[in-house]
Each structure stands twice: as C-alpha cells, then as structure tokens.
Design a protein around this motif. Sequence first.
Motif, mmCIF file in Angstrom:
data_model
loop_
_atom_site.group_PDB
_atom_site.id
_atom_site.type_symbol
_atom_site.label_atom_id
_atom_site.label_comp_id
_atom_site.label_asym_id
_atom_site.label_seq_id
_atom_site.Cartn_x
_atom_site.Cartn_y
_atom_site.Cartn_z
ATOM 1 N N ASN A 63 -9.653 12.683 -2.184
ATOM 2 C CA ASN A 63 -8.467 12.680 -3.053
ATOM 3 C C ASN A 63 -8.099 14.095 -3.497
ATOM 4 O O ASN A 63 -6.917 14.452 -3.574
ATOM 5 C CB ASN A 63 -8.726 11.802 -4.279
ATOM 6 N N GLU A 112 0.818 -1.207 0.000
ATOM 7 C CA GLU A 112 0.000 0.000 0.000
ATOM 8 C C GLU A 112 0.853 1.259 0.000
ATOM 9 O O GLU A 112 0.572 2.223 -0.712
ATOM 10 C CB GLU A 112 -0.915 -0.013 1.224
ATOM 11 N N GLU A 113 1.944 1.240 0.800
ATOM 12 C CA GLU A 113 2.837 2.402 0.851
ATOM 13 C C GLU A 113 3.512 2.620 -0.491
ATOM 14 O O GLU A 113 3.653 3.752 -0.969
ATOM 15 C CB GLU A 113 3.879 2.179 1.947
ATOM 16 N N ARG A 162 1.010 4.104 -2.904
ATOM 17 C CA ARG A 162 0.754 5.508 -2.609
ATOM 18 C C ARG A 162 1.871 6.392 -3.142
ATOM 19 O O ARG A 162 1.635 7.451 -3.725
ATOM 20 C CB ARG A 162 0.608 5.700 -1.100
ATOM 21 N N LYS A 163 3.135 5.933 -2.944
ATOM 22 C CA LYS A 163 4.262 6.726 -3.441
ATOM 23 C C LYS A 163 4.242 6.798 -4.961
ATOM 24 O O LYS A 163 4.538 7.837 -5.553
ATOM 25 C CB LYS A 163 5.581 6.107 -2.955
ATOM 26 N N GLU A 165 1.647 9.323 -5.964
ATOM 27 C CA GLU A 165 2.127 10.695 -5.756
ATOM 28 C C GLU A 165 3.128 11.093 -6.827
ATOM 29 O O GLU A 165 3.103 12.220 -7.332
ATOM 30 C CB GLU A 165 2.755 10.817 -4.370
#
Length: 841
Positions: free
Chosen positions: A699, A95-96, A99-100, A103
């Motif tokens: 979002n 998940e991390e 997310r990165k 971004e």
Amino acid sequence: MSKPKRIYQIAKQINISHQEIVSFLKEKGMDVTNHMSPVDDDMYDIIMKNFASDLYQIEQEQKEDERKALEEQRRLEEEERIRKSDQEREARETEERQRKQAEEQRKLEIEDAKRRVEQEKVDAVERAKREKEEAIARKAEEENAAKVKAEREKEAAEKKAAKPKILRPGEPEGSEETPTDKIIAKKIERKIKHVVKSGDVKEKSKRGKKRRTFDQKEVDASIKKVMSSMDTGKRRRRRKDSKQEQAVEDNVYRVSEFVSVHDFADLVEIDVADIIGKCMDMGMMVTINQRIDKDTIELLAEEFEIKVKFEDDTATIQEDIVAHEEVDESELEPRPPVVTIMGHVDHGKTSLLDHIRKTNVIGGEAGGITQHIGAYSVSVGEGKTITFLDTPGHEAFTAMRARGAQVTDIVIIIVAADDAVMPQTIEAIDHAKAAGVPIIFAINKIDKQGADAEMVRRELSERDMLVESWGGKYPDVEISAKMGTNVDDLLETVLLEAEMMDLKAKPTGHARGIVVESRLDKGIGAVATVLINRGELKIGESFVCGDYSGRVKALKDDHGDRIKSAGPATPVEVLGFSDVPRAGDNLVVMDTDKEARDVSSQRQQVRREQDFKRMRHMTLDEISRQISEGKVREVPLLIKGDVDGSIEALADSFMKMSTDEVAVRIIHRGIGMIKESDVLLAAASDAIIVGFNVTADSNAKLLAKTDDVEIRYYDVIYAAVDDVHQALEGLLEPDVAVKELGVAEVTELFKIPKIGIIAGSKVVSGIAKRNAKVRLVRDGEMLFDGELNALKRFKDEVKEVLEGSECGISLKDFTKIKEGDRIEFYEEEIIARKLEDSKSS
C-alpha cells in the motif's frame, strides 16, 4: 508428500549446533549418522519439543491454520465455479469503485495536510509583519517621547523655572541619571499628570499667571504604585509571545542532558544565534548541531535568566532510588570489562572481531554460533572473560553517550600499519577521550608488505598520544587480525588494564542495565540487547526502560540459548518490551508493574510535550526566521530502519552535513517497515523517505507512486550519506567566474530607422562574441551591463569578430552611446560549489 527435512536444516532453523541434535537422537536410540540424515515427522516433533518448545507450538498452530485455510480455499473454489458471470462483473465493479474512493480519500488527506502547511506559512508571514510593524511603532513612539522631553527641557531652561527633582524610592540625591532613570521619571510624570487631572486641582491666578497645586500624599502614592508596577514588569522582558508571555520565575523548561544546541534553542524559545554567541562569550566554540552537556546547559540558563529542569530529575524518582541505593563493599564482586573496538574504515575492526569470535567464544565451537545481538563474551583463560560490544563505529558510540549511557570500560582503537592515522581514527580518539575511558592502540596489518608501525606511533605522538613503546601511558600492541598474530597479547593487555581499574559490581538485587541495540521482530515484537550493570535480571520481573515499561518474558545469551537470569557485565537479549526502546536507555527493575507503568506514563508525557514544542517551532517560528533572515534551503528526510543504532548513526551523519546555506531536517525517524502513514507525512512535508535495511509494504509503494514520493533503500550507511551529501551540494548557489573576452572602441554612430542607434566600433583586443555579455564604460564609469541586440560586420549578422576588425554593435534597451566609449565583452562561467567550501565560508 512434502520433502523430508534434514538435521542441518532443523539446526539452522532453531539456531543450535547440528552436533547437539545428532547426539540427542543417538541417545534416544534413533538411527542417525550425521548432519545430512533425514528426519521423519516423529523425530522432528521430538527435536522441537526438546530444543524449541515455543517454536514447535507456533509451528503446530501454523499447520492447523494452513489445514483450515486449505479447506476454506477448496470450499471457496467450489462456490466460485457455481457463481454466475453477472455476479463476477458486479464484484469487479464494486472493487473498482472502492479503489477509486480510497484514492480520492488519500488525495483529500494529502491536500488537507498541504493546506494546513500553507496556512501555517501564511500565519508565520503575517506574524513576522505584525512584529515588524509593532517594532516600528514602538521606535516612533520612543523618538516622539524623546523629542517632547527635549522641548520641555529647553522651555524650562529658558524660563529658568526651578522644578523639584522626583526621586525613586531609596535613590540618593545627586545620583547620575541613567537612560533607565529617564524612562522611570517619564512614567512617573505621566502618572502625576493623570492624578492631577482627576483629583482636586486648584488654580490660583497671580499677575496673569496660573499655578496648579495638588496633594503631596496623592503624588507619593502614585510614585509608589508606578515603581511597583515597573519592578514586576521588568521580569517580563524576555520572550514577547502574545500567547505565552510569562514571568521568568514561572517558566521551567524541561530538557535532557547532551541535547543539541538547535534542540535546546527550540525548547527554551531563544534564537539559536543568541545561544551560540553566548557560548562564544564564555570561551566555548559550538555549532548548531553540537551536543552540550549538563554544566553548559546550566550556565546558559543562568545567563539567559531562565530555569531548566532536567528530564531525568522529574521522571525517574524510583530509578534514582535504585541508582543511589547503598551498596555494602563486602557484597561487591569482580566483573568482566566491557570493551568497544573503534577505528577508521578498512583498518581491520571487523577482522579482529571475527578472529576473537571464532577462537574465544565461551561454551561454543570455533565459528559454531550465530552472532545476532551486538555483544558477546570471550574467554581469556583462568576463568576470566571479556565482554565486547559490536557497535557500528564511533557514531553510535557517541549517540549512546549523548543519552547518558556510559557503557564502555575500555576502548581499543585499531590503526592500520600501512595506512597510519586517518580522520576517523582521530575522531575515535576524541570520542574516547571525551568519554574518559582508557585507550589501547592495536597496530594492525603488520604482516602486510610496507607496514610501518613506527610511523603510526610517530603520528600518534604528534597528537599528544604517546604510547608505552615510546615511554608514554597508552598501551600499544602490534597485531595481525587476519593471521591472528599477537591477538592473545592484546586480550591480556585488556585484562591487565581491567585489573588496574578494579571493576566490581553487586551480583544480587534489583538489576540495572543499558540498552546496546534494539529492533522490531515480526514474530515476537520489540527485542533489545541489554548489558547488565549490576544486580540480577530474572524472568518475570517488571522494569522501565526509557519511555516504555515491560515485563521480562524471555532471556537469551549471546549464543541464542535461553537462560533464566543474567548478572553484571553480561549481554542478554530481552523480550517483553511494550515498545522498541532506544540505544542508550537505562533499564531499571521495579518492585511492581504499577510503578513501572507510572514512570513510563510520566516519561511519555514529558516526551510528548517536548515533541509538541519542537514541532510547533519547526512549523511556525522556523519558517518565520527563514523568511526574515533569507533563504535557507533544506532537505527534509524521513528515516525508517531495522534497528535503533543504525537510525541514530544515520541521523547524526546527516545532521553533521548541515551548513548555514543548506541543511538536513529530519521530520521523523522510526523502526519497522515503511507504511502508508509515513508516505502521507512525507507527501505533506515534501520529504524523501530513507529506508535502511527495511522495505515498504504494498500500500505504501502504491501511494508513493501516486503522490510522487521518493523512497530510497540502503543497506550501507556510507551510500546513504554520499547521496544526501550530493543532494545538499546540488542546493548550493553556484559560484560565477567572469572570463574577459575582448574590448571594442566606438568610432562612429549611425542612426538607422526602425532599428535605432548602431555603434560603429573596432575590436582593439581579444574577440567580440554575439552571445557574450557586455559592459559599456565611459571615463572609467560603467553605464551599462547587459546583452547585445545585434553584432554585424558590414550588413551580415556574425557570431564573432576578431581583433583589429570593424563591426556594428547594438545594445539591448540602451541607446545613449557616444564616440570613444569602450564596450567590454565577457562571459560568466558557472562553477558548482562543494559542501566543504560552504562550511568553511
């Protein structure tokens, strides 16, 4: 076990009177007493099936979905307990990582958008430089040609050589030669030389001199060819765009009626200053944001030698057939008048509407309905009705009229007796007069202490609005909206005015209406309030409205009750639009779905072309113009709102505040929540997002925080206008006021090593300050204007020296000081400017 529902809660949910539910259940033989009685599941199902079958079906589906979701949740919780700790850690890492990556992707998109904007700016600068160089080269070429011709004429005069004059075809001998004729003659001469060099040229020698001879037919052919090319080239002198150079006859610009001067200039590719200047020549004073009508557009097109075709003429063929459909006079029937109430803030418009709504609503109890759709009908006895439009003031009224929507039959302008005629009152009068509709003045608040109705009539008469009480033609009624005094007389006056107008419409046939308000509902999609002009709108009919088409799925009256059809002057809420229409769009019923879709597709194509042109000019030509003419500061805004009327009112209010120095640029406007795409557009354009009665999704909020995009939320139009007003004032260049402090005279000069020249001086008036600015004046001429390097008294550095005292002065980067020079001390005070001062200047 869930808490049982009560009757008043169900009535509020389905938007009907609780008394209807109580009566219905009693008829069914169920034990209920009043609106507080509890309702079990069986009774609830019966109520929903009878009063709101659609909502009941949706609710049943939601219950089934909730049951399935609960079972799924329990299963997932069981699996979650079984999972091992390493699987949980792996899921978190995944998940991390995602997310990165998201971004990074967003950052790349924003950087790409900014890079495109920067590239467009660079292209615009290069284009401006290239055009300037071309202009300089053309000017140099013209000067050189003129110089060569002058030398040739002088040489010909000295030699007294008589040369035959070459006339243009059809030009009589002896006609006066104009600058255009000189250019023509020069081109012909050049062409002749070319023919002579390439043809059979014979040279004969006589007494040491050479004379060239050539065939006269070749000369005539060359002349005719040059003149022909010049006639066709004369029509290409308008816009010298290297990519889109086109003859005037082939250019047909599609515009809409009541377009603003700025948008019209962008569409026809002409500088807005030229259009404003041409309007002034024709006796019309217009501003950059003022809307111009069809006649003015046609006059401008004729002056600039361009062709325009109005958008409605190309995209509404079927609509025009309906509009010009022959109507038998015997089929016409009287219809209710449509009334709009306007006036200054706090003069009682809302109070009057509330009083009329509570006491005269058709088929409902006093205060027993919820008004959602911005229009409603009231009964005034003897079976007569009046349709009222609840608009957000004259801004929305003007915006609708600007799109061709003549909705209102009569305008009531309300004026407070204790406040008299105010600026918005005058604006409301001007808008009503421009629309050409009858005006009725309602003098409100006569019950208040200090009320003076005669003062209102006097101020109205000063503006050429003489009321009937003073022998004029405009009806006036003294009322108290709060107490209900004389409100019935006002309604009777409206009916009397309507009878004089003899309002009629055909109640059958294809319906035609105008969108009063529109919004995007989360549950049912695009919804619009439509006022029917003529015909009968029925469920299942296909229609086209503005740029979109649709099919009538449901109709609701102003009480919120479902109906099967709606006739003339009836406000109705329509479901079934493919997208949200704009307030003022015409709704026209078509014969088939295919016709509606074809017209909608054609209109959307025209709209895309106009938007593309406008966007291209904003990104290239506008930037180039700002660079060449100087700095024009802008506040880019992106507007999102809940309904179209509020968005139009906000946009018009913002655009009115623009001046020659600062301007508001609206890059996008839309209906619905603020989304990620809106934040991306705002980030690429350095814009501020204005949300009116809407919020941003999670979002969008996260992206806005990451990219430092400011989102402002408002629920009152005036609060948003005030904030933008302050932002524009902050961009204005401040005024600088000069405050004289004192004067010192140089009496002696000292040269100190490592420091330089020190002027021994005496303060003859005022005061000398260390932090002040100074001017050095010699024989009335200013030689230096700058800052002090040092101010000393004896050997000490001081902050100020009073009148009559001596001191030592050293100027920064200036040493050419002489005895007898005057050193003037002054301060510059920065004064913030107001936006009104910028407009007046």
